[in-house]
Design a protein around this motif. Structure first.
Motif, PDB file in Angstrom:
ATOM      1  N   MET A  68      -1.578   5.140  -1.721  1.00  0.00           N
ATOM      2  CA  MET A  68      -2.824   4.633  -2.317  1.00  0.00           C
ATOM      3  C   MET A  68      -3.735   5.819  -2.641  1.00  0.00           C
ATOM      4  N   TYR A 105       0.825  -1.201   0.000  1.00  0.00           N
ATOM      5  CA  TYR A 105       0.000   0.000   0.000  1.00  0.00           C
ATOM      6  C   TYR A 105       0.869   1.264   0.000  1.00  0.00           C
ATOM      7  N   PHE A 122     -14.752  -2.549   1.045  1.00  0.00           N
ATOM      8  CA  PHE A 122     -14.372  -3.561   0.053  1.00  0.00           C
ATOM      9  C   PHE A 122     -12.939  -4.028   0.324  1.00  0.00           C
ATOM     10  N   HIS A 123     -12.777  -5.296   0.591  1.00  0.00           N
ATOM     11  CA  HIS A 123     -11.456  -5.896   0.813  1.00  0.00           C
ATOM     12  C   HIS A 123     -10.695  -5.165   1.921  1.00  0.00           C
ATOM     13  N   VAL A 124     -11.372  -4.847   2.994  1.00  0.00           N
ATOM     14  CA  VAL A 124     -10.663  -4.083   4.029  1.00  0.00           C
ATOM     15  C   VAL A 124     -10.840  -4.644   5.444  1.00  0.00           C
ATOM     16  N   ASP A 158      -8.089   7.362   9.601  1.00  0.00           N
ATOM     17  CA  ASP A 158      -8.086   6.015  10.168  1.00  0.00           C
ATOM     18  C   ASP A 158      -9.524   5.481  10.239  1.00  0.00           C
ATOM     19  N   ALA A 159      -9.749   4.331   9.630  1.00  0.00           N
ATOM     20  CA  ALA A 159     -11.085   3.711   9.647  1.00  0.00           C
ATOM     21  C   ALA A 159     -11.540   3.394  11.072  1.00  0.00           C
ATOM     22  N   ASP A 211      -8.657   6.511   3.657  1.00  0.00           N
ATOM     23  CA  ASP A 211      -7.619   5.483   3.732  1.00  0.00           C
ATOM     24  C   ASP A 211      -6.464   6.086   4.534  1.00  0.00           C
ATOM     25  N   LEU A 212      -5.614   5.194   5.073  1.00  0.00           N
ATOM     26  CA  LEU A 212      -4.475   5.709   5.839  1.00  0.00           C
ATOM     27  C   LEU A 212      -3.177   5.703   5.037  1.00  0.00           C
ATOM     28  N   ALA A 213      -3.189   5.126   3.844  1.00  0.00           N
ATOM     29  CA  ALA A 213      -1.940   5.003   3.072  1.00  0.00           C
ATOM     30  C   ALA A 213      -1.848   6.130   2.033  1.00  0.00           C
ATOM     31  N   GLY A 252     -11.177   2.488   3.665  1.00  0.00           N
ATOM     32  CA  GLY A 252     -10.092   1.739   3.028  1.00  0.00           C
ATOM     33  C   GLY A 252     -10.253   1.765   1.520  1.00  0.00           C
ATOM     34  N   THR A 272     -10.160   1.855  -6.594  1.00  0.00           N
ATOM     35  CA  THR A 272     -10.525   0.751  -7.492  1.00  0.00           C
ATOM     36  C   THR A 272     -12.006   0.805  -7.861  1.00  0.00           C
ATOM     37  N   TYR A 290      -0.206  -2.456  -7.010  1.00  0.00           N
ATOM     38  CA  TYR A 290      -1.500  -2.871  -6.444  1.00  0.00           C
ATOM     39  C   TYR A 290      -2.602  -2.515  -7.432  1.00  0.00           C
TER      40      TYR A 290
HETATM   41  C1  LIG Z   1      -6.664  -4.542   0.146  1.00  0.00           C
HETATM   42  S1  LIG Z   1      -6.717  -2.789   0.122  1.00  0.00           S
HETATM   43  C2  LIG Z   1      -8.362  -2.504  -0.524  1.00  0.00           C
HETATM   44  C3  LIG Z   1      -8.465  -1.207  -1.259  1.00  0.00           C
HETATM   45  C4  LIG Z   1      -9.793  -1.020  -2.023  1.00  0.00           C
HETATM   46  N1  LIG Z   1     -10.921  -1.045  -1.124  1.00  0.00           N
HETATM   47  C5  LIG Z   1      -9.926  -2.085  -3.079  1.00  0.00           C
HETATM   48  O1  LIG Z   1     -10.862  -2.898  -3.016  1.00  0.00           O
HETATM   49  O2  LIG Z   1      -9.087  -2.113  -3.996  1.00  0.00           O
HETATM   50  C6  LIG Z   1      -6.919  -2.357   1.824  1.00  0.00           C
HETATM   51  C7  LIG Z   1      -6.788  -0.851   2.115  1.00  0.00           C
HETATM   52  O3  LIG Z   1      -7.054  -0.631   3.499  1.00  0.00           O
HETATM   53  C8  LIG Z   1      -6.224   0.451   3.926  1.00  0.00           C
HETATM   54  N2  LIG Z   1      -6.129   0.483   5.389  1.00  0.00           N
HETATM   55  C9  LIG Z   1      -5.451  -0.344   6.207  1.00  0.00           C
HETATM   56  N3  LIG Z   1      -5.617   0.010   7.503  1.00  0.00           N
HETATM   57  C10 LIG Z   1      -6.421   1.109   7.485  1.00  0.00           C
HETATM   58  C11 LIG Z   1      -6.963   1.941   8.496  1.00  0.00           C
HETATM   59  N4  LIG Z   1      -6.718   1.702   9.802  1.00  0.00           N
HETATM   60  N5  LIG Z   1      -7.742   2.974   8.136  1.00  0.00           N
HETATM   61  C12 LIG Z   1      -8.014   3.225   6.825  1.00  0.00           C
HETATM   62  N6  LIG Z   1      -7.535   2.458   5.815  1.00  0.00           N
HETATM   63  C13 LIG Z   1      -6.747   1.418   6.140  1.00  0.00           C
HETATM   64  C14 LIG Z   1      -4.904   0.151   3.218  1.00  0.00           C
HETATM   65  O4  LIG Z   1      -4.076   1.300   3.218  1.00  0.00           O
HETATM   66  C15 LIG Z   1      -5.399  -0.282   1.848  1.00  0.00           C
HETATM   67  O5  LIG Z   1      -5.485   0.808   0.964  1.00  0.00           O
END
Ligand SMILES: C[S@@+](CC[C@H](N)C(=O)[O-])C[C@H]1O[C@@H](n2cnc3c(N)ncnc32)[C@H](O)[C@@H]1O
Length: 216
Positions: free
Chosen positions: A75, A12, A114-116, A97-98, A70-72, A50, A55, A19
């Motif tokens: 991304m 990320y 989604f995927h988070v 931060d989520a 998102d925190l990254a 997230g 995407t 990614y």
């Molecule tokens: C697998 S990716 C999914 C991204 C997008 N939802 C997708 O489906 O392509 C997971 C995302 O969660 C973010 N993430 C991780 N910990 C987080 C947090 N505490 N708060 C917000 N975002 C976070 C990561 O930075 C990353 O961009």
């Protein structure tokens, strides 16, 4: 070596463009179908937690208003680039931060994840925050893989968990106990195809704002 938070994974960070090219493409069709099935009405306010590189963004109807967090930073900068390049006025993204959302209670009609849930360090807290910022009768939409008790697949997914954690996600989260511990009121749980490893959970915040627990 100090343990890093999931969003600090190289996937990320410096590999965010990779990614986007690999996972973004793989994930898009799935997300698109979930969003289509929701039939989102005009004017809906949506939070995507997230949101990563955005995407999902092309899949939203342009009659809704979407905030991605998102925190990254790497991304998010891909997501911002897409917003500018496509002239999308109905999107904005924020570093947040989520687990500690900076939005008031009852702010959004839909909260998407989604995927988070298998990426954040505390998915139960993440859903608690999603419920807090969701309006009464609003929907919480989770799309994710969950581990299974099926002999071979379950064993394999649990075995690869240390590797995927290093990459930035876990594979050992079980759907039923997870949903039960969030207290989310679940309207439906479905898979996009019989063989899909991914599950869609549609939750709804009750009209009076309380969150009764319901068995799946
Ligand atoms: C697998 S990716 C999914 C991204 C997008 N939802 C997708 O489906 O392509 C997971 C995302 O969660 C973010 N993430 C991780 N910990 C987080 C947090 N505490 N708060 C917000 N975002 C976070 C990561 O930075 C990353 O961009």
């Amino acid at each position: 070596m100090a343990e890093i938070e999931a969003h600090e994974s190289k996937l990320y960070g410096e590999f965010a463009p990779l990614y986007d090219r690999i996972f973004g493409k793989l994930f898009y069709n799935r997300i698109e179908r979930v969003i289509e099935n929701l039939d989102i009405p005009a004017g809906a306010k949506i939070l995507e937690i997230g949101a990563g590189t955005g995407t999902s963004f092309p899949a939203y109807p342009n009659h809704c208003e979407v905030t991605g967090v998102d925190l990254a930073p790497d991304m998010l900068s891909r997501a911002r680039q897409k917003i500018v390049e496509n002239g999308w006025h109905h999107f904005k993204v924020m570093e947040m931060d989520a687990l500690n959302l900076k939005f008031a209670d009852n702010s959004f009609d839909y909260v998407m994840a989604f995927h988070v849930v298998t990426v954040v360090p505390d998915p139960i807290r993440m859903i608690a925050e999603a419920k807090r910022v969701c309006k009464p009768s609003g929907r919480i939409v989770i799309l994710n893989h969950f581990t299974t008790d099926m002999p071979v697949i379950g064993t394999v997914t649990r075995a690869i968990d240390p590797l995927t954690r290093w990459l930035g996600w876990r594979t050992d989260l079980k759907l039923k106990p997870f949903i039960a511990s969030t207290g989310l009121t679940v309207e439906s749980v479905y898979k996009l195809s019989k063989t899909s490893l991914y599950t869609v959970v549609l939750g709804r915040k009750s009209a009076n704002g309380f969150h009764p627990v319901r068995e799946l």
